[in-house]
Design a protein around this motif. Sequence first.
Motif, PDB file in Angstrom:
ATOM      1  N   GLU A 276      10.364   7.360  70.940  1.00  0.00           N
ATOM      2  CA  GLU A 276      10.598   6.976  69.546  1.00  0.00           C
ATOM      3  C   GLU A 276       9.405   7.388  68.700  1.00  0.00           C
ATOM      4  O   GLU A 276       8.263   7.032  69.008  1.00  0.00           O
ATOM      5  CB  GLU A 276      10.803   5.463  69.456  1.00  0.00           C
ATOM      6  CG  GLU A 276      10.975   4.950  68.036  1.00  0.00           C
ATOM      7  CD  GLU A 276      11.022   3.428  67.957  1.00  0.00           C
ATOM      8  OE1 GLU A 276      11.214   2.904  66.839  1.00  0.00           O
ATOM      9  OE2 GLU A 276      10.840   2.765  68.995  1.00  0.00           O
ATOM     10  N   ALA A 277       9.654   8.162  67.652  1.00  0.00           N
ATOM     11  CA  ALA A 277       8.573   8.582  66.748  1.00  0.00           C
ATOM     12  C   ALA A 277       8.267   7.442  65.784  1.00  0.00           C
ATOM     13  O   ALA A 277       9.150   6.955  65.081  1.00  0.00           O
ATOM     14  CB  ALA A 277       8.987   9.827  65.979  1.00  0.00           C
ATOM     15  N   LEU A 278       7.001   7.011  65.753  1.00  0.00           N
ATOM     16  CA  LEU A 278       6.586   5.917  64.875  1.00  0.00           C
ATOM     17  C   LEU A 278       6.142   6.464  63.524  1.00  0.00           C
ATOM     18  O   LEU A 278       5.862   7.654  63.372  1.00  0.00           O
ATOM     19  CB  LEU A 278       5.454   5.119  65.529  1.00  0.00           C
ATOM     20  CG  LEU A 278       5.764   4.539  66.920  1.00  0.00           C
ATOM     21  CD1 LEU A 278       4.539   3.844  67.494  1.00  0.00           C
ATOM     22  CD2 LEU A 278       6.937   3.573  66.850  1.00  0.00           C
ATOM     23  N   LYS A 279       6.038   5.568  62.539  1.00  0.00           N
ATOM     24  CA  LYS A 279       5.642   5.985  61.185  1.00  0.00           C
ATOM     25  C   LYS A 279       4.215   6.497  61.124  1.00  0.00           C
ATOM     26  O   LYS A 279       3.872   7.292  60.254  1.00  0.00           O
ATOM     27  CB  LYS A 279       5.809   4.806  60.212  1.00  0.00           C
ATOM     28  CG  LYS A 279       7.253   4.446  59.959  1.00  0.00           C
ATOM     29  CD  LYS A 279       7.369   3.297  58.988  1.00  0.00           C
ATOM     30  CE  LYS A 279       8.824   2.930  58.720  1.00  0.00           C
ATOM     31  NZ  LYS A 279       8.952   1.793  57.784  1.00  0.00           N
ATOM     32  N   ASN A 280       3.360   6.030  62.046  1.00  0.00           N
ATOM     33  CA  ASN A 280       1.953   6.456  62.037  1.00  0.00           C
ATOM     34  C   ASN A 280       1.729   7.772  62.769  1.00  0.00           C
ATOM     35  O   ASN A 280       0.598   8.186  62.997  1.00  0.00           O
ATOM     36  CB  ASN A 280       1.063   5.365  62.632  1.00  0.00           C
ATOM     37  CG  ASN A 280       1.459   5.012  64.066  1.00  0.00           C
ATOM     38  OD1 ASN A 280       2.327   5.658  64.657  1.00  0.00           O
ATOM     39  ND2 ASN A 280       0.829   3.989  64.613  1.00  0.00           N
ATOM     40  N   GLY A 281       2.817   8.441  63.185  1.00  0.00           N
ATOM     41  CA  GLY A 281       2.705   9.735  63.857  1.00  0.00           C
ATOM     42  C   GLY A 281       2.611   9.634  65.374  1.00  0.00           C
ATOM     43  O   GLY A 281       2.610  10.657  66.058  1.00  0.00           O
ATOM     44  N   LYS A 282       2.537   8.423  65.911  1.00  0.00           N
ATOM     45  CA  LYS A 282       2.453   8.250  67.364  1.00  0.00           C
ATOM     46  C   LYS A 282       3.855   8.069  67.942  1.00  0.00           C
ATOM     47  O   LYS A 282       4.846   8.047  67.216  1.00  0.00           O
ATOM     48  CB  LYS A 282       1.563   7.049  67.692  1.00  0.00           C
ATOM     49  CG  LYS A 282       0.114   7.255  67.272  1.00  0.00           C
ATOM     50  CD  LYS A 282      -0.760   6.079  67.690  1.00  0.00           C
ATOM     51  CE  LYS A 282      -2.211   6.312  67.272  1.00  0.00           C
ATOM     52  NZ  LYS A 282      -3.084   5.196  67.679  1.00  0.00           N
TER      53      LYS A 282
END
Length: 197
Positions: free
Chosen positions: A13-19
């Motif tokens: 899952e791609a997170l909003k912080n780029g991680k």
Amino acid sequence: MTENTTTATVTREALKNGKFRFRVNGEVTLKASVRGYDWASLYKDTDGKVHAWFHARQDLAMKGNADANKVPGLTQLGIAEITEYVPAETTKAAKKETAVTKTDAKPETKKTPAKRVEYTPQGRINAKKEYTVQEAADLMGMSANAMNHWFRRDYFPTEWITRDGSARKVRVVKGADLSTYVKTRAAEVKAKATTKA
């Protein structure tokens, strides 16, 4: 070792912080990684729980993980290609089941608009006299604050005058103007009552 994608489902899952966050069979195993791995080597412990070590390439995943091989009780299962995480859509029925019912919630009441209070003079309005806020309020049987509201909204003409030789000016309304406004207001209320009936 042969590829085995049926042992476990591994998602990214791609997170909003780029991680990236990784899950194995829906359970989060890696909360925030800076690398978006594509493959995972799978291991099972003595309790039957599946563990995953993440790799960038398929051939590396097939070799397994050196650290995992040293852990006693882990059995190497195979590899899994990591797929994108898709959150389960919540249906209306599921929302109804999980909705918390408020037992102490107040019943909904329909708000009705405040009725316009009709003030009638408590005595005869002298057309030639000038009334201050307090005097007009007493005459109309209403509070000084309500009468002051009438003054400030310019419902009728007012003027500032000095009384009894005092340097302080007071705001007054002529009796004739106050009488005209009261009669007009009463006629409006009566007209609205007849139209509703």
